[in-house]
Scaffold this motif. Structure first.
Motif, short mmCIF file in Angstrom:
data_model
loop_
_atom_site.label_atom_id
_atom_site.label_comp_id
_atom_site.label_asym_id
_atom_site.label_seq_id
_atom_site.Cartn_x
_atom_site.Cartn_y
_atom_site.Cartn_z
N GLN A 124 19.04 2.21 6.17
CA GLN A 124 19.80 3.12 5.81
C GLN A 124 20.16 4.19 3.88
OE1 GLN A 124 23.20 0.63 4.19
NE2 GLN A 124 24.41 1.40 2.89
N LEU A 125 18.45 3.34 3.44
CA LEU A 125 18.12 3.62 1.95
C LEU A 125 16.56 4.11 2.07
CD1 LEU A 125 19.16 0.20 -0.06
CD2 LEU A 125 20.52 3.13 0.16
N TYR A 126 17.20 4.46 3.36
CA TYR A 126 15.12 5.02 3.28
C TYR A 126 14.52 6.57 2.31
CZ TYR A 126 10.75 7.21 5.82
OH TYR A 126 9.42 7.52 6.28
N ALA A 127 13.64 6.12 1.82
CA ALA A 127 13.36 7.23 1.45
C ALA A 127 11.96 7.65 1.37
CB ALA A 127 13.13 6.91 -0.35
N GLY A 128 11.07 7.51 2.99
CA GLY A 128 10.11 8.50 2.79
C GLY A 128 8.68 8.07 2.45
N VAL A 129 7.43 7.78 2.29
CA VAL A 129 6.50 6.89 2.23
C VAL A 129 5.61 8.66 1.58
CG1 VAL A 129 4.60 6.71 3.68
CG2 VAL A 129 6.86 5.83 5.12
N THR A 130 4.84 8.11 0.96
CA THR A 130 3.85 8.85 -0.45
C THR A 130 2.94 7.99 0.25
OG1 THR A 130 3.79 6.84 -1.89
CG2 THR A 130 5.52 9.21 -2.42
N ARG A 131 1.57 8.84 -0.21
CA ARG A 131 0.34 8.37 0.40
C ARG A 131 -0.75 9.49 -1.44
NH1 ARG A 131 -0.31 6.63 5.20
NH2 ARG A 131 0.98 6.94 6.95
N SER A 180 0.78 -1.09 0.03
CA SER A 180 0.10 0.23 -0.09
C SER A 180 0.74 1.58 0.07
CB SER A 180 -1.08 0.31 1.65
OG SER A 180 -0.29 0.31 1.97
N GLU A 181 0.38 2.70 -0.45
CA GLU A 181 0.76 3.42 -0.19
C GLU A 181 1.34 4.30 1.05
OE1 GLU A 181 -1.18 6.30 -2.25
OE2 GLU A 181 -1.05 5.61 -4.23
N SER A 182 0.94 3.39 2.35
CA SER A 182 1.55 3.56 3.57
C SER A 182 3.24 2.90 3.52
CB SER A 182 0.50 3.10 4.33
OG SER A 182 0.03 2.15 4.28
N ASP A 183 2.97 1.91 3.12
CA ASP A 183 4.65 1.19 3.09
C ASP A 183 5.38 2.48 2.44
OD1 ASP A 183 3.39 -0.90 3.70
OD2 ASP A 183 3.32 -2.29 2.15
N HIS A 184 6.15 1.77 3.79
CA HIS A 184 7.82 3.04 2.98
C HIS A 184 8.48 2.71 1.65
CE1 HIS A 184 10.06 -0.16 5.73
NE2 HIS A 184 10.93 0.34 4.65
N LEU A 185 8.92 3.60 1.24
CA LEU A 185 10.01 3.11 0.41
C LEU A 185 11.94 3.34 0.46
CD1 LEU A 185 8.43 5.58 -2.04
CD2 LEU A 185 8.25 3.36 -2.40
N VAL A 186 12.23 3.03 0.41
CA VAL A 186 14.09 2.81 -0.26
C VAL A 186 14.39 3.39 -1.46
CG1 VAL A 186 14.30 0.64 1.41
CG2 VAL A 186 13.97 0.37 -1.56
N GLY A 187 15.50 4.09 -1.66
CA GLY A 187 15.65 4.39 -2.56
C GLY A 187 17.37 4.93 -2.37
N LEU A 188 17.90 5.84 -4.01
CA LEU A 188 18.93 6.49 -3.60
C LEU A 188 19.00 7.26 -2.65
CD1 LEU A 188 19.90 5.94 -7.31
CD2 LEU A 188 20.63 3.54 -5.11
N GLY A 194 19.10 1.86 13.93
CA GLY A 194 19.37 2.27 12.24
C GLY A 194 20.16 1.99 11.87
N LYS A 195 20.41 -0.12 12.41
CA LYS A 195 21.85 -0.72 11.60
C LYS A 195 20.48 -1.53 9.90
CE LYS A 195 24.96 -1.31 15.21
NZ LYS A 195 23.61 -0.96 16.45
N GLY A 196 19.82 -1.74 10.07
CA GLY A 196 19.13 -2.12 8.99
C GLY A 196 19.54 -1.06 7.82
N LEU A 197 18.85 -2.15 6.24
CA LEU A 197 19.41 -2.02 5.11
C LEU A 197 18.32 -0.54 5.06
CD1 LEU A 197 21.46 -1.80 2.83
CD2 LEU A 197 20.38 -3.71 2.30
N ASP A 198 16.90 -0.90 5.67
CA ASP A 198 15.89 -0.16 5.47
C ASP A 198 15.85 1.36 5.59
OD1 ASP A 198 14.88 -2.94 3.52
OD2 ASP A 198 12.83 -1.89 4.97
#
Length: 216
Positions: free
Chosen positions: A209-216, A22-30, A203-207
């Motif tokens: 490290q690459l966290y890019a936020g949430v879009t709604r 869903s759109e409430s799930d977070h995104l990862v990115g560069l 804060g050690k997880g890869l998610d």
């Protein structure tokens, strides 16, 4: 090695984002950590020590004790400073503590002052500077020191140095106490509805490290 790390992280980003439900799930990115392995990221940017956390000031706040709004963005109220970067110094505890003090001071006085994380890194000997620490001892340090200097006067250097006693005697903001929030989501909801709070996360997880936020 950097290129291989980057390729591996790009693959993870594509796979992870394709599995969002869903759109409430977070995104990862560069981002600027995308060419680092997760092991390197954890070593450079997270605490290198484990410290016990004894909640001596735990509150008994629950969801029934407050009327929380559907959402709260303290930035819109002018009580949160700009995003800051700790760099290669593992002092997230100092940034977190300063952020909470900045917020409550702005709510009480109407003046938003960016505070000196460097003073905590250099002068708070209960914590471990760039090697890690916790916010409760940082709050106690500010209380016992009868205040903390501003970031403008005692700027951040991304390393631990000698404590400046001249700066230590300058008090941009003071606090006379603090409270820990009970470790449940309803208590955190009520606390955040009242003021900006200081939190610690893994804060050690890869998610992360690459966290890019949430879009709604």
């Amino acid at each position: 090695m950097r290129l291989e790390n980057f390729k591996r992280n790009v693959k993870y980003i594509v796979d992870k984002n394709s599995k969002r439900r869903s759109e409430s799930d977070h995104l990862v990115g560069l981002n600027n950590f995308a060419d680092m392995s997760n092991e390197e990221f954890s070593q450079v940017h997270t605490s290198k020590i484990k410290m016990p956390f004894n909640q001596q000031n735990k509150t008994a706040i629950s969801a029934n004790s407050c009327v929380a709004p559907p959402s709260k963005d303290w930035r819109k109220h002018g009580v949160v400073t700009e995003v800051k970067n700790q760099g290669a110094c593992g002092c997230c505890w100092a940034f977190s503590a300063c952020g909470a003090i900045e917020g409550i001071n702005a709510l009480v006085t109407g003046e938003l002052i960016s505070l000196s994380t460097q003073e905590l890194v250099n002068c708070d000997t209960t914590n471990k500077g760039c090697e890690g620490g916790l916010m409760d001892p940082a709050f106690k340090f500010v209380i016992n020191n009868r205040g903390i200097d501003s970031a403008a006067d005692y700027p951040y250097t991304e390393s631990r140095g000698t404590c400046s006693y001249n700066k230590l005697n300058k008090k941009a903001v003071t606090i006379d106490g603090y409270q820990d929030v009970a470790q449940d989501e309803s208590a955190l909801l009520c606390a955040v509805a009242r003021q900006p709070v200081s939190v610690g996360i893994d804060g050690k997880g890869l998610d992360f490290q690459l966290y890019a936020g949430v879009t709604r």
